[in-house]
Scaffold this motif. Sequence first.
Motif, short mmCIF file in Angstrom:
data_model
loop_
_atom_site.label_atom_id
_atom_site.label_comp_id
_atom_site.label_asym_id
_atom_site.label_seq_id
_atom_site.Cartn_x
_atom_site.Cartn_y
_atom_site.Cartn_z
N GLY A 90 51.41 37.44 -13.96
CA GLY A 90 50.36 36.89 -14.80
C GLY A 90 50.84 36.66 -16.22
N PRO A 91 50.09 35.88 -17.01
CA PRO A 91 50.51 35.59 -18.39
C PRO A 91 50.60 36.82 -19.29
CG PRO A 91 48.30 34.74 -17.94
CD PRO A 91 48.89 35.14 -16.64
N PHE A 133 53.86 31.19 -10.16
CA PHE A 133 54.56 32.10 -11.07
C PHE A 133 54.65 33.49 -10.43
CE2 PHE A 133 52.16 28.98 -13.57
CZ PHE A 133 53.19 28.36 -14.28
N TYR A 182 53.57 38.84 -18.32
CA TYR A 182 54.79 38.23 -18.86
C TYR A 182 54.99 38.63 -20.32
CZ TYR A 182 57.97 34.73 -20.72
OH TYR A 182 59.01 34.11 -21.37
N ILE A 183 53.91 38.56 -21.10
CA ILE A 183 54.00 38.93 -22.52
C ILE A 183 54.37 40.39 -22.67
CG2 ILE A 183 52.63 39.22 -24.63
CD1 ILE A 183 51.05 36.72 -23.79
N THR A 234 46.10 41.00 -16.99
CA THR A 234 45.51 39.70 -17.30
C THR A 234 44.05 39.64 -16.89
OG1 THR A 234 47.63 38.54 -17.11
CG2 THR A 234 45.63 37.23 -16.80
N TRP A 278 47.68 30.99 -9.24
CA TRP A 278 48.67 31.25 -10.28
C TRP A 278 49.94 31.85 -9.68
CZ3 TRP A 278 48.75 30.42 -15.61
CH2 TRP A 278 49.80 31.04 -16.29
#
Length: 376
Positions: free
Chosen positions: A356-357, A353, A360-361, A303, A349
Amino acid sequence: MTLHTRIQAIDIIRGFAVFGIFFVNWPSLVGIEVPGQERAYMGIDAWVRCLYDLVIQTKFYTMFSFLFGLGFYIFMKRAEEKTHKPKLLFLRRLFFLFVIGTLHFIFLWSGDILHSYAIAGCFLLFFYNRKPNTILVWSVSLLSLFMLFVFFAYSLTPHNGSLASTSSYATPLTEWIKQVNERSIAFVSEQIVVNIVYIPETLGLFLLGLYAGKKNVFGRAQELDSKLKQLQIISFLLTIPSWYKIISYFTVNEIYNSGAVFPYIVASGKTLFIFYVVTLLRSHQTWQHLLTPLQYVGRMALTNYLLQNITTLTLFSLFLTNSNNLPLYTGIPFCIGFYMLQAWASKLWLNRFSQGPMEYIWRLGTYGFQKQKSPD
């Protein structure tokens, strides 16, 4: 060393790698330099470029490649406990990394390394079940072969010390559609050759990380401390001859062109990154409070890597009319300031969570919508 401490050390080193990579990428992101082309400097920028070449350039993608190989070993060990097809799962992981890297290359920046990692990563599967010493021999052989190629190729290459090798576009996103078309063509033409040429280096570094994983170097850091100290000293001493060549060239030339000493910059990257890794591994507990921000960035490395590039491209296109004319030294405060912001944002973040975004993807692409705990 406990499992938590070992993972923490890896995250800190990965965060440090992201920091260094940002410095390396910034000149080409804003158009001061062009990936694959030489650029020379005068005055204060010559000093900055020389400093880059001594301690930053080639020292951090090597570190990141080493960590990729180490991460492969950790992933496979955990995957073996969760699935009967760990290799297939890793190939799926590489496929989605290749997709992310391809999109990054075509739509944003031709310096992307993610797709190259995905290609070279496929060869790791042939070595997973090999003995550590066999892996080490292959690693050293591939890296030596690559260095011989670099010295030979650059002995045949003229270096004119041109100051004008900047991007032909005023800002990173100028004529964006045209740039996308150019990068699309490059991706299926000369970039294929580039990826093939760099496979020995990338795979060699991956294998070094795989070797460290099989020998459990990070888990046995305290036990191996005396050997790690020796490696720390040796890797630093092996860097000095390359530094001597770079500094010697710098002191006798008013115009400094990194291309003229490129083989020595590459060689120093293979030794100094080991010094950096071992130094952080041996000292991360002692300096834990100071190094903790690196850990947050390291946990979200994908990320943060992409965010550095996207933000730089956007800001320097929106607020400047000719970013390719910026002095090189302006990148230093920008990279430091933005990285500090990333460390702070990553901590916030991760307080909410677990990843990281983009992590996650990538994980979602690897495992799909599985309810059970995944191996990485």
